[in-house]
Scaffold this motif. Structure first.
Motif, PDB file in Angstrom:
ATOM      1  N   ASP A  93      98.407  34.656  25.957  1.00 31.81           N
ATOM      2  CA  ASP A  93      97.524  35.815  26.076  1.00 31.81           C
ATOM      3  C   ASP A  93      96.370  35.601  27.051  1.00 31.81           C
ATOM      4  N   PHE A  94      96.156  34.375  27.462  1.00 31.09           N
ATOM      5  CA  PHE A  94      94.980  34.066  28.278  1.00 31.09           C
ATOM      6  C   PHE A  94      94.985  34.822  29.605  1.00 31.09           C
ATOM      7  N   GLN A  95      96.109  34.817  30.323  1.00 35.99           N
ATOM      8  CA  GLN A  95      96.156  35.494  31.613  1.00 35.99           C
ATOM      9  C   GLN A  95      95.910  36.989  31.462  1.00 35.99           C
ATOM     10  N   GLU A  96      96.439  37.583  30.418  1.00 41.07           N
ATOM     11  CA  GLU A  96      96.214  39.015  30.176  1.00 41.07           C
ATOM     12  C   GLU A  96      94.731  39.300  29.948  1.00 41.07           C
ATOM     13  N   ILE A  97      94.079  38.457  29.165  1.00 41.26           N
ATOM     14  CA  ILE A  97      92.645  38.626  28.905  1.00 41.26           C
ATOM     15  C   ILE A  97      91.856  38.469  30.204  1.00 41.26           C
ATOM     16  N   MET A  98      92.193  37.467  30.988  1.00 43.32           N
ATOM     17  CA  MET A  98      91.493  37.246  32.264  1.00 43.32           C
ATOM     18  C   MET A  98      91.691  38.422  33.211  1.00 43.32           C
ATOM     19  N   ASP A  99      92.900  38.997  33.243  1.00 43.94           N
ATOM     20  CA  ASP A  99      93.154  40.161  34.093  1.00 43.94           C
ATOM     21  C   ASP A  99      92.301  41.350  33.677  1.00 43.94           C
ATOM     22  N   LYS A 100      92.141  41.558  32.360  1.00 46.07           N
ATOM     23  CA  LYS A 100      91.312  42.654  31.865  1.00 46.07           C
ATOM     24  C   LYS A 100      89.842  42.441  32.236  1.00 46.07           C
ATOM     25  N   ILE A 101      89.357  41.223  32.096  1.00 46.05           N
ATOM     26  CA  ILE A 101      87.971  40.910  32.455  1.00 46.05           C
ATOM     27  C   ILE A 101      87.749  41.138  33.941  1.00 46.05           C
ATOM     28  N   ARG A 102      88.686  40.674  34.768  1.00 50.61           N
ATOM     29  CA  ARG A 102      88.574  40.841  36.220  1.00 50.61           C
ATOM     30  C   ARG A 102      88.584  42.318  36.588  1.00 50.61           C
ATOM     31  N   ALA A 103      89.433  43.106  35.935  1.00 53.88           N
ATOM     32  CA  ALA A 103      89.501  44.547  36.208  1.00 53.88           C
ATOM     33  C   ALA A 103      88.183  45.222  35.841  1.00 53.88           C
ATOM     34  N   GLU A 104      87.568  44.834  34.735  1.00 52.90           N
ATOM     35  CA  GLU A 104      86.276  45.404  34.345  1.00 52.90           C
ATOM     36  C   GLU A 104      85.184  45.030  35.324  1.00 52.90           C
ATOM     37  N   ARG A 105      85.211  43.826  35.813  1.00 56.88           N
ATOM     38  CA  ARG A 105      84.182  43.373  36.761  1.00 56.88           C
ATOM     39  C   ARG A 105      84.276  44.088  38.095  1.00 56.88           C
ATOM     40  N   THR A 106      85.484  44.405  38.516  1.00 51.81           N
ATOM     41  CA  THR A 106      85.665  45.028  39.828  1.00 51.81           C
ATOM     42  C   THR A 106      85.750  46.539  39.760  1.00 51.81           C
ATOM     43  N   SER A 107      85.654  47.112  38.572  1.00 51.69           N
ATOM     44  CA  SER A 107      85.755  48.553  38.392  1.00 51.69           C
ATOM     45  C   SER A 107      84.491  49.243  38.893  1.00 51.69           C
ATOM     46  N   ASP A 108      84.683  50.429  39.482  1.00 55.15           N
ATOM     47  CA  ASP A 108      83.557  51.250  39.911  1.00 55.15           C
ATOM     48  C   ASP A 108      83.116  52.201  38.803  1.00 55.15           C
ATOM     49  N   ASP A 109      83.775  52.143  37.675  1.00 57.10           N
ATOM     50  CA  ASP A 109      83.463  53.016  36.550  1.00 57.10           C
ATOM     51  C   ASP A 109      82.176  52.548  35.880  1.00 57.10           C
ATOM     52  N   GLU A 110      81.159  53.385  35.907  1.00 54.11           N
ATOM     53  CA  GLU A 110      79.879  53.027  35.312  1.00 54.11           C
ATOM     54  C   GLU A 110      79.566  53.899  34.101  1.00 54.11           C
ATOM     55  N   THR A 111      80.578  54.437  33.455  1.00 55.61           N
ATOM     56  CA  THR A 111      80.342  55.333  32.315  1.00 55.61           C
ATOM     57  C   THR A 111      79.708  54.614  31.138  1.00 55.61           C
ATOM     58  N   GLU A 112      79.873  53.306  31.047  1.00 53.14           N
ATOM     59  CA  GLU A 112      79.282  52.572  29.933  1.00 53.14           C
ATOM     60  C   GLU A 112      77.865  52.099  30.242  1.00 53.14           C
ATOM     61  N   VAL A 113      77.372  52.371  31.448  1.00 56.06           N
ATOM     62  CA  VAL A 113      76.040  51.951  31.821  1.00 56.06           C
ATOM     63  C   VAL A 113      75.046  53.037  31.430  1.00 56.06           C
ATOM     64  N   ASP A 114      74.033  52.656  30.713  1.00 55.80           N
ATOM     65  CA  ASP A 114      72.988  53.596  30.299  1.00 55.80           C
ATOM     66  C   ASP A 114      71.955  53.676  31.433  1.00 55.80           C
ATOM     67  N   PRO A 115      71.889  54.821  32.134  1.00 53.83           N
ATOM     68  CA  PRO A 115      70.976  54.933  33.281  1.00 53.83           C
ATOM     69  C   PRO A 115      69.523  54.764  32.899  1.00 53.83           C
ATOM     70  N   SER A 116      69.137  55.050  31.656  1.00 57.46           N
ATOM     71  CA  SER A 116      67.741  54.907  31.245  1.00 57.46           C
ATOM     72  C   SER A 116      67.303  53.439  31.259  1.00 57.46           C
ATOM     73  N   TYR A 117      68.259  52.539  31.218  1.00 55.05           N
ATOM     74  CA  TYR A 117      67.940  51.116  31.262  1.00 55.05           C
ATOM     75  C   TYR A 117      67.283  50.742  32.573  1.00 55.05           C
TER      76      TYR A 117
END
Length: 119
Positions: A93-117
């Motif tokens: 499962d390690f490679q799958e987990i690493m792929d998910k982490i890498r995808a999150e890091r390189t994603s342009d999706d900022e919907t989980e970012v709270d702009p008020s921060y």
């Protein structure tokens, strides 16, 4: 307990490069220092004088210094984190987990970012 010390004289570098830092002081004078050797610092009334004094001071001081290489005989075990190196090499499962982490890091999706921060 006897301590074996392995000391060898190292060869000086020919024409080592150092970085001179020149600062304009509030009083109109200049301070010069060497980035790689922060203990070398001089002040003078002109930039050229500060550089010349710094160079002379540095050359005088290093003419009395001998560089010695020493292999310190440490009997300390490697850092604790080293015991964990490679523990996931056979985990399917390690490679799958690493792929998910890498995808999150390189994603342009900022919907989980709270702009008020950032305000």
């Amino acid at each position: 307990m006897a301590l074996n010390v392995n000391v060898t004289q190292s060869q000086p570098a020919i024409n080592p490069k150092v970085t001179l830092l020149v600062e304009t002081l509030k009083n109109g004078g200049f301070a010069a220092s060497i980035f790689e050797f922060p203990n070398f610092r001089v002040e003078a009334t002109t930039k050229e004088e500060a550089i010349a004094q710094l160079q002379a001071t540095f050359l005088e001081r290093v003419s009395h210094i001998e560089a010695i290489s020493w292999d310190a005989p440490l009997s300390v075990p490697p850092s604790t984190w080293m015991q964990f190196a490679g523990i996931f090499q056979n985990d399917p499962d390690f490679q799958e987990i690493m792929d998910k982490i890498r995808a999150e890091r390189t994603s342009d999706d900022e919907t989980e970012v709270d702009p008020s921060y950032y305000l």
